[in-house]
Each structure stands twice: as C-alpha cells, then as structure tokens.
Design an enzyme around this catalytic site. Structure first.
Site, PDB file in Angstrom:
ATOM      1  N   HIS A   1      18.391  25.811 -29.067  1.00 30.57           N
ATOM      2  CA  HIS A   1      17.407  26.250 -30.059  1.00 30.57           C
ATOM      3  C   HIS A   1      16.040  26.545 -29.425  1.00 30.57           C
ATOM      4  CE1 HIS A   1      15.647  26.845 -33.888  1.00 30.57           C
ATOM      5  NE2 HIS A   1      16.369  25.990 -34.579  1.00 30.57           N
TER       6      HIS A   1
ATOM      7  N   LYS B   1      19.464  36.118 -60.001  1.00 34.98           N
ATOM      8  CA  LYS B   1      18.447  37.166 -60.151  1.00 34.98           C
ATOM      9  C   LYS B   1      18.451  37.762 -61.563  1.00 34.98           C
ATOM     10  CE  LYS B   1      16.790  39.453 -56.693  1.00 34.98           C
ATOM     11  NZ  LYS B   1      16.475  40.212 -55.483  1.00 34.98           N
TER      12      LYS B   1
ATOM     13  N   HIS C   1      14.154  33.270 -58.321  1.00 34.84           N
ATOM     14  CA  HIS C   1      14.320  33.512 -56.883  1.00 34.84           C
ATOM     15  C   HIS C   1      15.460  32.648 -56.342  1.00 34.84           C
ATOM     16  CE1 HIS C   1      13.635  33.885 -52.647  1.00 34.84           C
ATOM     17  NE2 HIS C   1      12.662  34.750 -52.849  1.00 34.84           N
TER      18      HIS C   1
ATOM     19  N   THR D   1       7.981  29.886 -36.427  1.00 31.20           N
ATOM     20  CA  THR D   1       8.151  29.275 -37.746  1.00 31.20           C
ATOM     21  C   THR D   1       6.944  28.441 -38.153  1.00 31.20           C
ATOM     22  OG1 THR D   1       9.190  27.309 -36.783  1.00 31.20           O
ATOM     23  CG2 THR D   1      10.673  29.084 -37.485  1.00 31.20           C
TER      24      THR D   1
END
Length: 612
Positions: free
Chosen positions: A327, A410, A415, A452
C-alpha cells in the site's frame, strides 16, 4: 487553427502534472473546531470540557507556532504532506506489512467469461497478463487518459508506481525503489517474475521490442509450472517479506552477505514489472460469495508472492485470480483502474485470444536461485511461523448484498456512499451497543501528488440517528429527520475533505513539526479523547468505497478491537468485504455483515415510506 488542433490531440497521462494546484494548509481555527465536533460523540460532558480547554490553549499557544511553521513548509513544497505521509503512514512502521498494510482482493472475471474451471488457469493467466502488459504500455507511452472528477483533472503520479516498484526494508525505515520510466524518459525494465512452489523465475515480457502474445506467455508460464511439478518445493525466500520490518532488513543484509549474486536476484525482483504468483489453491468463489478468494489474496501462501512488491498477480489453480499489493507506493484506486481495464477487455473479447498462435523463438524463463545458509533457512522458518499465526488471527468475509443497489438508492434521491456508511454505523452501533470511531477515505487527487484525507463519518448527527433507530418510542418522522441531518453532515464533511479542508492530516502535520523540532508532544495529542475518537490511526471502523466498478479489495483492521469495511457499489447490488481479528472475542466480521444487511433494509424502508 492551433486552438482546434490542441483540442483534437489526445490528452497525455501526465500532461497536467505541472499545472495541478499545491496541497493547501487549512485554517487552524476551522480544523480545531472540526476536531472538537468529531470527538463529541465519544465524550462525557466533563471530558468534553477538558478537551475544549486543551484545544483552546493549543490554538493560541503552541498550535499557532506550529501552524506558522507548517505554512512556511507549504511555501517551499507543492505538497507539504507527501514525504511525511509516506514515512509516518508506511515506511517507518515496523509491524509486518504483508497483513497489516497490504491490500488484497479477488478479481471479478468469474462473474462473466471465466467461472472457476479446472485446467484453465495458465491459459487464462496468459491472457490476463497480456492485457496487464497493454496497460503498462499505455502508461509507458503516456496514452492512458488522465483521470478526472467531472471536469477537474486528477493527479496521475501514483500510476508511475504500479509497475517496476518495490519497497525495500531498512533497519529503522523502509525505502521505495521505483524503476519505471515513461518512453520519453528512457528505458524501463520489461521483465516479469513468476513464483511457483517456493521457487522464483523471470523472463522478458518483450521480444524485439514487442509484448509477448498470450500463446508466448502461455509457453513461459507452462515451462515454469512443468519445472516445478513433482519437484521438492524451493527455499521460499519470499516468506521473509512477511516478517517484522527490522527483522526482514537484517535477514536481507545477511542474505546479501552470503553471496553477492543474491543482491542481483533481489534487484531483479525489485525492478520487475510485477510478480505472477502461481497458487495451487482452489478457492471456488462466486459472484455472491467471494470470501475464499479474498482471504487467499490477503493471507495466502507467503512463499509465492513478494510482499513488498507493488503488484502480485495471483493465479489460482481453479482458473480464478486475485491480487496482493504493497500500500505504500499508491492507493487502491490505481490497482482498481488496472483491474477494471482488464475486466472490461476480457468481457469484450469473451476472455479469448483472437490473434495469432505463432510462438517466436524466445529463451525459456530463467530460475533465480538464492544461495542460502542455515541461518537464512532458520529466518525463513521463523517468518513462516509468525505469518501463519497472524493469518489464523485474521478473519475475512466478502459477500454481495443483492436486495438492491445504486439504482434504487438514487431513485430515492439519496447518495449511495453515504447510505452505506450510515448502514455500517448502525450495524456497529447495534452490535457493540454504542458508536465506534470511524474513518472513510477521502481522495485529494485534485492537488499535486495528493493521496488521501480522513473523513470521520461518526458525527453527532449520525449517532443521534442511530439512537433514534434503536429507540422504540421514536416515530418514523423523527427517524427520517435524523437520517436527513446525518446525510447532510456527511456530505459536507466529505466535500471539505476532498477539497483539502479536512483536519486529520493538518493535525498530523502539526504533530510532526513538534516531533522534528524535539519539542514535547502537545497535550492535544496526549488527551485520551484524541485516540478514542480515532486520532493517531486508532479508528475502530476503517472503511473505504472502492468504487462503482467490479473491483474490490480488503485490508486488515487498523486496531485490534476494530474492523476493516470495504465495498463497491453496482446498480443492483453492493459487494462488501469485512475484516476483524479473531483473538478479539467481541468483534466478528460475519455478524457485522449480517447487521449491515438488516440496517440496509431498515434504511430503505425508512426512505421508501416517504421521500426525504
């Protein structure tokens, strides 16, 4: 005329890198008030008052000083976080990374053209490998279109790390070696490594500058399998990569000291495009239950994958596939992009090769044989032992929730990602009789070298909604109103985090400046509420939306009493992988999934009884 021409030219993979905005530093006051909001659900009144006091002192005192220094750093760097994040989140960690850091996952090809089938694995592997090499070529020739969020260009730097990349252990800190070069930059390694039954082989994926065809790749893979058949297993040197990092660094130094040729082999593995792992297991998974494949991908045989490699492509002998990746060099969306590309290519061609069956005169794969001594053999045994014990402790399930998916959510004007996040929190709340600190990955790739930010979904609004759902005296309208507030808060926090206005990385920056300057750790980070609310990598629920494609992965939980919760969203279903540690008796991955399913139904019912 020139303008029209520039519009018609295809975009180059890395063409926007130089024009991406720098990563911003948020405002100190706003970050601290967001932090106070985030700790609230985990605090009693008295605790909250104490934390409020600590934060106020921090804001006018040491926090302001550290913040000014962070602003100075940000002036000199286009991404003030990048090096720090790599070190603090990955390279300085000493725990074995193969289980605690790497991500693994099942390939989705079994859902269409490649259901599990005996005797197909090498044929299929040669085709999947060929498509993977085409993707390498797209990046190398810079013809992979740059990704965008709407019309906003995203940073593509991590795509340089997918191939020819490897982490190398150090006694105090690891290093990432990246040998990839675009065609415009020079020559790039083009060999792959194949691992089978504890033995290691390599061959060039190019012949006369052209990528080997599937029939040629099949010949190379068949050669490896034939050589290994009926022979005793190899030394399984790759098991060393599963070891605690300092142990592995020392074992590696020893390996190099035995014979200089061992260093050459290590460099061959490090610089290779990727590793093809020929795995003898047959996980027999299905579109509804990927558990065995997900488990094998994350915690399978350590002697046929190189744990530090940016990509191990796992070939199971029932003709299904998986992956295991370090990662550190990139986030999962890079591998998701590759696997989604391969999946679409396979579906379009029905998993068949339609080209020539001719096989050029290519040298067979070369075996890479380490010189090992008794000490190395003992190191390998010890590594296998600790890895085996850890894998026994990791529980992984991966199921499809098929009652409904994105379309139905939806239709109700909600969401899908927030819907799932709230269902996950309600599931945890029911199972553990209270809220759990929660992390959701937010992507910051609209900034130069952005990776991130943390988004914390366990808001006061989400907890109030969970309480309303459990309280029998609470009516439908009150529950619906609470759900709506939880949705709105989540949506706002996620948008902020993606725009570089989160607070977790900002606090990390302030913490690291204090540490670099040898100052005492500020009280804010010593406060019990800091860790209890998830700070310092202590989130009980570590979660991520892997995307709206067919590709899913799984990572181990961040903490011993926690869960990993990863999902992909399709029109008609949600596929979820959950991880937990068996030795912590109170957590159970399957129970969380079952509670999640019932929470999804409850929420759907709530959203259906009336439009929100």
């Amino acid at each position: 005329m020139a303008n029209n021409l520039s519009q018609s030219l295809p975009e180059r993979t890395f063409q926007y890198q130089s024009s991406l905005p720098s990563l911003p530093v948020p405002t100190l006051g706003i970050s601290l008030s967001k932090y106070l909001d985030a700790v609230r659900p985990f605090a009693s009144e008295t605790e909250y008052k104490a934390t409020l006091d600590i934060v106020k002192k921090f804001e006018v005192g040491v926090g302001e000083e550290l913040h000014q220094k962070l602003l100075q750093r940000a002036k000199a760097k286009r991404n003030w976080l990048e090096d720090w994040w790599l070190d603090a989140a990955y390279l300085e960690l000493r725990t074995p990374s193969q289980l605690s850091v790497n991500f693994g996952g099942p390939a989705p090809y079994l859902e269409h053209c490649w259901p599990p089938a005996e005797g197909t694995h090498l044929q299929r592997a040669s085709i999947a490998t060929w498509h993977t090499l085409q993707y390498w070529n797209l990046i190398r020739t810079e013809t992979l279109p740059p990704q965008k969020a709407g019309k906003t260009v995203l940073d593509m730097d991590q795509f340089r790390m997918l191939f020819c990349t490897c982490k190398v252990p150090g006694v105090k800190k690891d290093t990432i070696y990246n040998y990839f070069k675009a065609e415009s930059e020079g020559s790039c390694p083009s060999h792959v490594v194949v691992m089978c039954r504890g033995r290691i082989f390599t061959f060039d994926a190019l012949c006369d500058g052209k990528i080997l065809t599937p029939p040629e790749l099949l010949r190379q893979l068949s050669y490896v399998e034939k050589v290994c058949e009926g022979e005793p297993e190899g030394d399984g040197v790759s098991a060393l990569t599963t070891e605690e990092r300092t142990c592995w660094a020392m074992a590696r130094e020893h390996l190099i000291s035995i014979d200089p040729h061992n260093k050459t082999i290590l460099e061959t593995i490090q610089s290779s495009l990727f590793v093809i792992s020929l795995d003898e297991t047959k996980p027999y998974s299905s579109a509804e239950n990927y558990t065995n494949m997900a488990r094998e991908a994350l915690q399978g045989n350590p002697t046929i994958r190189w744990g530090d490699k940016s990509y191990n492509s796992i070939v199971f002998s029932d003709g299904t596939f998986g992956s295991n990746c370090d990662h550190a060099p990139y986030d999962a969306m890079v591998l998701v992009s590759l696997c989604w590309y391969v999946d679409q290519q396979l579906e379009a061609t029905d998993g068949k090769w339609k080209g020539s069956d001719a096989v050029r005169a290519i040298p067979p794969p070369e075996e890479l044989v380490f010189t090992v001594d008794e000490k190395t053999r003992s190191n390998i045994r010890q590594a296998k032992q600790q890895y085996l014990e850890s894998t026994k402790d990791l529980q992984v399930v991966c199921y499809a929730f098929t009652a409904f998916g994105k379309s139905a959510i939806k239709e109700r004007k909600l969401h899908p990602d927030i819907f799932i996040q709230l269902a996950m929190q309600l599931a945890y709340y029911k199972l553990h009789k209270g809220p759990g600190s929660c992390y959701e990955t937010a992507m910051t790739r609209t900034f130069y070298h952005g990776r991130t930010e943390t988004m914390r979904p366990c808001t006061e609004e989400a907890v109030n909604w969970c309480k309303a759902m459990i309280d029998p005296t609470c009516d439908v309208n009150a529950r619906r109103k609470a759900m709506r507030l939880a949705f709105l808060k989540h949506s706002k926090l996620m948008a902020d985090a993606q725009e570089g206005k989160g607070f977790d990385r900002h606090l990390l920056g302030l913490y690291l400046i204090a540490k670099e300057e040898g100052r005492p750790t500020p009280d804010l980070f010593m406060d019990p509420l800091y860790a209890r609310s998830g700070g310092g990598g202590n989130f009980v629920l570590s979660s991520s939306l892997v995307g709206y494609t067919t590709v899913l992965g799984v990572v181990a939980p961040m903490v011993h009493h926690g869960y990993g919760f990863f999902y992909r969203i399709r029109d008609d279903r949600i596929v979820i992988s959950v991880s937990a540690w068996t030795s912590y008796r109170q957590t159970d991955a399957a129970s969380l999934f079952n509670n999640f399913s019932s929470s999804m139904h409850e929420m759907f019912h709530l959203a259906t009884t009336s439009q929100l």
